[in-house]
Design an enzyme around this catalytic site. Structure first.
Site, PDB file in Angstrom:
ATOM      1  N   GLY A 167      10.896  -7.137  -2.297  1.00  0.00           N
ATOM      2  CA  GLY A 167      10.031  -5.965  -2.509  1.00  0.00           C
ATOM      3  C   GLY A 167      10.162  -5.001  -1.335  1.00  0.00           C
ATOM      4  O   GLY A 167      10.350  -3.790  -1.513  1.00  0.00           O
ATOM      5  N   HIS A 168      10.070  -5.559  -0.116  1.00  0.00           N
ATOM      6  CA  HIS A 168      10.240  -4.712   1.079  1.00  0.00           C
ATOM      7  C   HIS A 168      11.657  -4.131   1.121  1.00  0.00           C
ATOM      8  O   HIS A 168      11.847  -2.977   1.508  1.00  0.00           O
ATOM      9  CB  HIS A 168      10.014  -5.536   2.349  1.00  0.00           C
ATOM     10  CG  HIS A 168       8.644  -6.111   2.477  1.00  0.00           C
ATOM     11  ND1 HIS A 168       8.397  -7.463   2.431  1.00  0.00           N
ATOM     12  CD2 HIS A 168       7.444  -5.523   2.666  1.00  0.00           C
ATOM     13  CE1 HIS A 168       7.106  -7.678   2.585  1.00  0.00           C
ATOM     14  NE2 HIS A 168       6.501  -6.523   2.723  1.00  0.00           N
ATOM     15  N   ASP A 205       0.693  -3.262  -4.551  1.00  0.00           N
ATOM     16  CA  ASP A 205      -0.606  -2.929  -3.961  1.00  0.00           C
ATOM     17  C   ASP A 205      -1.008  -1.543  -4.480  1.00  0.00           C
ATOM     18  O   ASP A 205      -1.039  -0.565  -3.736  1.00  0.00           O
ATOM     19  CB  ASP A 205      -0.503  -2.932  -2.438  1.00  0.00           C
ATOM     20  CG  ASP A 205      -0.165  -4.319  -1.910  1.00  0.00           C
ATOM     21  OD1 ASP A 205      -0.998  -5.217  -2.066  1.00  0.00           O
ATOM     22  OD2 ASP A 205       0.953  -4.508  -1.383  1.00  0.00           O
TER      23      ASP A 205
HETATM   24  O1  PAF Z   1       0.988  -3.441   2.446  1.00  0.00           O
HETATM   25  C1  PAF Z   1       1.020  -3.907   3.590  1.00  0.00           C
HETATM   26  O2  PAF Z   1       1.874  -4.707   3.929  1.00  0.00           O
HETATM   27  C2  PAF Z   1      -0.030  -3.480   4.607  1.00  0.00           C
HETATM   28  O3  PAF Z   1      -1.275  -3.310   4.003  1.00  0.00           O
HETATM   29  C3  PAF Z   1       0.367  -2.207   5.397  1.00  0.00           C
HETATM   30  C4  PAF Z   1       0.485  -0.999   4.498  1.00  0.00           C
HETATM   31  C5  PAF Z   1       1.698  -2.450   6.115  1.00  0.00           C
HETATM   32  C6  PAF Z   1      -0.692  -1.921   6.459  1.00  0.00           C
HETATM   33  O4  PAF Z   1      -0.832  -2.966   7.364  1.00  0.00           O
END
Ligand code: PAF
Length: 286
Positions: free
Chosen positions: A36-37, A150
């Site tokens: 995902g990242h 999210d």
């Molecule tokens: O989605 C996330 O991993 C976290 O909520 C974020 C946006 C990096 C903030 O710490």
């Protein structure tokens, strides 16, 4: 690829990029990166001249009984993934650098943080909005990339950026799933083999709800019932919420209109997982 460990260094690096006329993409993460990242880094790479990935487990977005201590961390592995996906730098600050003694300024978005995860995790979005604001101020990116898993976080950040006139384009990227449907999450690593199997109930429920909505169902109560029945069929699953909300305000709706977010949070053992689909009239089934 550089690893930058202080706020001052990250600020300086991003300033150098901007002054050279380069566009800067920020991918905020809490590390333990997964596909995902990787999709966010790829999207940033395609859209920006320089890409900075922040890796910071933000203590102020965790509640007192949540998993801050056990949240998985592996900077070396994260850095390898970032480099493989063409990131230019990883920003890995310390907690003390981000929140030095005397820190007392927080960013709160009202209204749309009060439902869904905001209701189950009081203070969570205040912590998210504060750290994201800090990252935006440190890096001053042209674009910032967030996952649609999210979905409430994405809506809250878009609201914050609009309300506070932040000069950054927020880009939402689609959920990435395992071949069997489970949405990718760093928290999936907490699951035992049996729990991993049970966790498939989330994507099954979302899929069933999605098919019903795509087939024309507009009664939110019926869609919620589909989610609840599916979750109830899995003995290891405990429902936190199953909701149908307006895609912008995050307010529960009775009737699904042009856009809606169908969202679930479920505990499998000790692990809290979320999943969703975003309905937009006229879009085909994913
Ligand atoms: O989605 C996330 O991993 C976290 O909520 C974020 C946006 C990096 C903030 O710490």
């Amino acid at each position: 690829m550089e690893i930058v460990r202080s706020v001052a260094e990250a600020q300086q690096l991003a300033r150098t990029w901007r002054e050279a006329g380069l566009s800067v993409g920020l991918v905020p993460t809490m590390g333990y990166l997964h596909e995902g990242h990787e999709s966010l880094i790829d999207a940033a790479r395609a859209a920006c001249d320089r890409v900075l990935v922040s890796v910071f487990v933000n203590p102020i977005q965790f509640g007192p009984t949540e998993d801050l201590g056990s949240y998985p961390r592996d900077l070396e592995r994260d850095a390898t993934i970032c480099a493989a996906h063409g990131a230019d730098a990883v920003f890995h600050p310390t907690g003390d650098d981000m929140y030095p003694a005397g820190f007392s300024t927080y960013v709160s978005v009202e209204g749309l943080t009060e439902t869904l995860c905001g209701a189950s995790r009081p203070g969570h979005f205040r912590g998210v909005c504060t750290v994201v604001t800090k990252l935006f101020n440190i890096v001053r990116p042209h674009r910032a990339f967030f996952g649609q898993k999210d979905a409430q976080q994405l809506a809250v950040i878009k609201r914050m950026v609009a309300d506070l006139n932040m000069d950054v384009q927020v880009v939402g990227c689609p959920i990435v799933r395992e071949p069997d449907g489970l949405a990718k999450s760093s928290r999936n690593t907490y699951l035992s083999a049996q729990e991993r199997q049970a966790a498939l109930v989330l994507s099954r429920a979302i899929r069933a709800a999605e098919q019903t909505v795509r087939a024309g169902e507009r009664d939110a109560a019926r869609v919620r019932a589909i989610l609840e029945e599916e979750i109830a069929s899995e003995p290891l699953a405990y429902l936190d919420y199953a909701q149908v909300v307006d895609g912008l305000t995050m307010e529960p709706v009775d009737t699904i209109g042009q856009t809606a977010l169908v969202a679930l949070a479920v505990r499998i053992g000790e692990t809290r997982l979320i999943d969703n689909f975003i309905f937009e009239e006229g879009q085909s089934c994913s």
